[in-house]
Design an enzyme around this catalytic site. Structure first.
Site, PDB file in Angstrom:
ATOM      1  CB  CYS A  63      -0.893   0.069   1.109  1.00  0.00           C
ATOM      2  SG  CYS A  63      -1.964   1.463   1.382  1.00  0.00           S
ATOM      3  CB  CYS A  67      -1.749   4.411   8.287  1.00  0.00           C
ATOM      4  SG  CYS A  67      -2.875   4.741   7.033  1.00  0.00           S
ATOM      5  CB  CYS A  70      -0.444  -0.063   8.523  1.00  0.00           C
ATOM      6  SG  CYS A  70      -2.105  -0.980   7.243  1.00  0.00           S
ATOM      7  CB  CYS A 107     -15.369  -7.681   7.371  1.00  0.00           C
ATOM      8  SG  CYS A 107     -14.789  -5.701   7.002  1.00  0.00           S
ATOM      9  CB  CYS A 138     -18.359  -5.549   6.338  1.00  0.00           C
ATOM     10  SG  CYS A 138     -16.926  -3.752   6.916  1.00  0.00           S
ATOM     11  CB  CYS A 198     -18.188  -0.678   9.796  1.00  0.00           C
ATOM     12  SG  CYS A 198     -17.243  -1.166  11.361  1.00  0.00           S
ATOM     13  NE  ARG A 270     -16.908  -6.098  14.764  1.00  0.00           N
ATOM     14  CZ  ARG A 270     -17.328  -4.995  13.899  1.00  0.00           C
ATOM     15  NH1 ARG A 270     -16.494  -4.036  13.351  1.00  0.00           N
ATOM     16  NH2 ARG A 270     -18.417  -5.401  13.626  1.00  0.00           N
TER      17      ARG A 270
HETATM   18  N1  SAM Z   1      -6.516   0.332   3.150  1.00  0.00           N
HETATM   19  C1  SAM Z   1      -7.816   1.157   4.164  1.00  0.00           C
HETATM   20  C2  SAM Z   1      -7.860   1.200   4.426  1.00  0.00           C
HETATM   21  O1  SAM Z   1      -7.273   1.743   5.331  1.00  0.00           O
HETATM   22  O2  SAM Z   1      -8.968   2.177   4.461  1.00  0.00           O
HETATM   23  C3  SAM Z   1      -8.537  -0.936   4.347  1.00  0.00           C
HETATM   24  C4  SAM Z   1      -7.643  -1.521   5.633  1.00  0.00           C
HETATM   25  S1  SAM Z   1      -7.229  -0.902   7.372  1.00  0.00           S
HETATM   26  C5  SAM Z   1      -5.664  -2.032   7.737  1.00  0.00           C
HETATM   27  C6  SAM Z   1      -8.149  -1.133   8.357  1.00  0.00           C
HETATM   28  C7  SAM Z   1      -7.828  -0.293   9.652  1.00  0.00           C
HETATM   29  O3  SAM Z   1      -7.293  -1.696  10.071  1.00  0.00           O
HETATM   30  C8  SAM Z   1      -6.697   0.893   9.501  1.00  0.00           C
HETATM   31  O4  SAM Z   1      -7.729   2.074   9.449  1.00  0.00           O
HETATM   32  C9  SAM Z   1      -6.841   0.696  10.944  1.00  0.00           C
HETATM   33  O5  SAM Z   1      -7.842   1.442  12.218  1.00  0.00           O
HETATM   34  C10 SAM Z   1      -7.071  -0.502  11.562  1.00  0.00           C
HETATM   35  N2  SAM Z   1      -5.580  -1.024  11.527  1.00  0.00           N
HETATM   36  C11 SAM Z   1      -5.021  -1.179  10.923  1.00  0.00           C
HETATM   37  N3  SAM Z   1      -3.727  -1.725  11.289  1.00  0.00           N
HETATM   38  C12 SAM Z   1      -3.651  -2.404  12.266  1.00  0.00           C
HETATM   39  C13 SAM Z   1      -3.491  -2.340  13.568  1.00  0.00           C
HETATM   40  N4  SAM Z   1      -1.647  -2.920  13.240  1.00  0.00           N
HETATM   41  N5  SAM Z   1      -3.709  -2.760  14.909  1.00  0.00           N
HETATM   42  C14 SAM Z   1      -5.031  -1.769  15.148  1.00  0.00           C
HETATM   43  N6  SAM Z   1      -5.616  -1.362  14.118  1.00  0.00           N
HETATM   44  C15 SAM Z   1      -5.559  -1.389  12.820  1.00  0.00           C
HETATM   45  C1  DTB Z   2     -10.491  -2.510  11.563  1.00  0.00           C
HETATM   46  O1  DTB Z   2     -11.537  -1.646  12.699  1.00  0.00           O
HETATM   47  N1  DTB Z   2      -9.595  -3.063  12.243  1.00  0.00           N
HETATM   48  C2  DTB Z   2     -10.319  -4.284  11.141  1.00  0.00           C
HETATM   49  C3  DTB Z   2     -10.916  -3.611  10.477  1.00  0.00           C
HETATM   50  N2  DTB Z   2     -11.804  -2.909  10.901  1.00  0.00           N
HETATM   51  C4  DTB Z   2     -10.776  -4.280   8.804  1.00  0.00           C
HETATM   52  C5  DTB Z   2      -8.295  -4.868  11.131  1.00  0.00           C
HETATM   53  C6  DTB Z   2      -7.600  -4.408  12.039  1.00  0.00           C
HETATM   54  C7  DTB Z   2      -5.873  -5.167  11.183  1.00  0.00           C
HETATM   55  C8  DTB Z   2      -5.552  -5.239  12.857  1.00  0.00           C
HETATM   56  C9  DTB Z   2      -4.058  -5.661  12.416  1.00  0.00           C
HETATM   57  C10 DTB Z   2      -3.834  -6.474  10.695  1.00  0.00           C
HETATM   58  O2  DTB Z   2      -4.682  -7.469  11.459  1.00  0.00           O
HETATM   59  O3  DTB Z   2      -3.184  -6.032   9.867  1.00  0.00           O
HETATM   60 FE1  SF4 Z   3      -2.859   1.741   3.305  1.00  0.00          FE
HETATM   61 FE2  SF4 Z   3      -2.936   0.655   6.473  1.00  0.00          FE
HETATM   62 FE3  SF4 Z   3      -3.330   3.069   5.697  1.00  0.00          FE
HETATM   63 FE4  SF4 Z   3      -5.079   0.845   4.789  1.00  0.00          FE
HETATM   64  S1  SF4 Z   3      -4.475   1.065   6.775  1.00  0.00           S
HETATM   65  S2  SF4 Z   3      -4.307   3.291   3.450  1.00  0.00           S
HETATM   66  S3  SF4 Z   3      -3.877  -0.726   3.697  1.00  0.00           S
HETATM   67  S4  SF4 Z   3      -1.194   1.772   5.080  1.00  0.00           S
END
Ligand code: SAM
Ligand code: DTB
Ligand code: SF4
Length: 331
Positions: A63, A67, A70, A107, A138, A198, A270
């Site tokens: 990606c 963030c 991530c 989801c 979702c 959500c 949640r």
């Molecule tokens: N790429 C898309 C976006 O960011 O909108 C969708 C997937 S993204 C992984 C969805 C959400 O997962 C993020 O906005 C964040 O709130 C949560 N998330 C991602 N990595 C995480 C982590 N390491 N620990 C907790 N929550 C996480």
């Molecule tokens: C949300 O609030 N948490 C989920 C889902 N929406 C997409 C993602 C959690 C991701 C946790 C880190 C991972 O598994 O990479």
């Molecule tokens: Fe990309 Fe992760 Fe940010 Fe979603 S949360 S936009 S997957 S870097």
């Protein structure tokens, strides 16, 4: 004689919360806060019921966004390999397994900054296939245009996940490649297309209590409260800027859940990421404080989640049961 003073009903949804009011909830004595949240929870939900969602990463890694939490950003060395968008058949097969394992909502997550129109037909096929299994659908695919939101709705998408992640004042410390307003715009497109939102965030990224209140204040003052409100406890990922963050105090996590329940009384709150490192007792406190939804399955997107047997045991110990599936299963 004076007319009796009518107190506002704390279980009725409000959209005029001030940040100071939300902060004041966080400052309540712990037992008082949890008691109030539990009362409001009971007004709208059966406290013995928990909603079960299952995640699948349909497009992992690579990606372009930054963030800081991530695993899937290509800017950080996290060891997550980038993969292509899965075929619809494979996604539908995974959804069938999730349904047979008891999930009510499925989801689909993609590591995208935004949805590209060229991917829409494949994504729409996944959504309609999952919907046909009798599951709630979702997806979380990054930013959407209003037309894309309408196309996803037409394909059968019930919910769109798009998190604000944190309070507006801390946001720049976490993400720089998209703005808070970008996120609010996508949420508006989702609502306008007639889908449920959500939307929640993450705790444990080094934010203050004021920032946590700031996130919940944003959610509580949206034109419609998110139907699902995920609170993620950061899954620390080595190689990311936030990978070394200090864990949030477990009681502070419970406070976050309780305040979420109080400011968005009718939302599904949640316990999202982070249950892997939470005790049974902490999760029980979260349910007492108004949480009524979890992710099930052994994986979230790239990280671990308690598996089926751990969650079966948790729910059995607490005498809690899954919420009924919203749509009846086809034969
Ligand atoms: N790429 C898309 C976006 O960011 O909108 C969708 C997937 S993204 C992984 C969805 C959400 O997962 C993020 O906005 C964040 O709130 C949560 N998330 C991602 N990595 C995480 C982590 N390491 N620990 C907790 N929550 C996480
Ligand atoms: C949300 O609030 N948490 C989920 C889902 N929406 C997409 C993602 C959690 C991701 C946790 C880190 C991972 O598994 O990479
Ligand atoms: Fe990309 Fe992760 Fe940010 Fe979603 S949360 S936009 S997957 S870097």
């Amino acid at each position: 004689m004076n007319a009796p003073v009518r107190m506002p009903d704390p279980a009725q949804p409000r959209h005029d919360w001030t940040l100071a009011e939300v902060e004041a909830l966080f400052e309540l004595p712990f037992a008082e806060l949890v008691f109030r949240a539990a009362e409001v929870h009971r007004r709208w939900f059966d406290p013995a019921e928990v909603q079960l969602s299952q995640l699948l990463s349909v497009k992992t890694g690579g990606c372009p966004e930054d963030c800081g939490y991530c695993a899937q950003s290509q800017r950080f060395k996290t060891g997550v390999a980038a993969s292509k968008l899965m075929d619809a058949e494979a996604v539908i097969a995974a959804a069938r397994e999730a349904r047979d394992g008891g999930a009510q909502r499925f989801c689909m997550g993609a590591a995208w900054r935004d949805l590209k129109d060229r991917d829409l037909p494949k994504v729409a096929a996944m959504i309609s296939g999952v919907k046909a299994l009798g599951l709630e659908t979702c997806a979380t695919l990054g930013m959407l245009t209003p037309d894309q939101a309408k196309a996803l709705k037409a394909a059968g998408l019930d919910f769109y996940n798009h998190n604000l992640d944190t309070g507006p004042d801390y946001y720049d410390q976490v993400v720089t490649t998209r703005t808070y307003q970008d996120r609010l715009d996508t949420l508006e497109a989702v609502r306008d297309a007639g889908m449920s939102t959500c939307c929640g965030g993450i705790v444990g990224m080094g934010e203050t209590r004021r920032d946590r209140a700031g996130l919940l204040h944003q959610l509580a003052t949206l034109p419609a409260h998110p139907e699902s409100l995920p609170i993620n406890d950061l899954m620390p990922i080595a190689g990311t800027p936030l990978g070394g963050s200090q864990a949030v105090d477990p009681l502070e996590f419970v406070r976050m859940i309780a305040v979420a329940r109080l400011v968005c009384p009718k939302s599904m709150v949640r316990i999202a990421a982070g249950r892997e490192h939470m005790s049974k007792e902490l999760q029980a406190l979260c349910f007492l404080a108004g949480a009524n939804s979890i992710f099930v399955g052994a994986r979230l997107l790239t990280t671990d989640n308690p598996g089926r047997s751990a969650d079966d045991a948790l729910l059995a110990d607490l005498k809690m049961r899954p919420m009924g599936q919203a749509v009846s299963e086809p034969a």
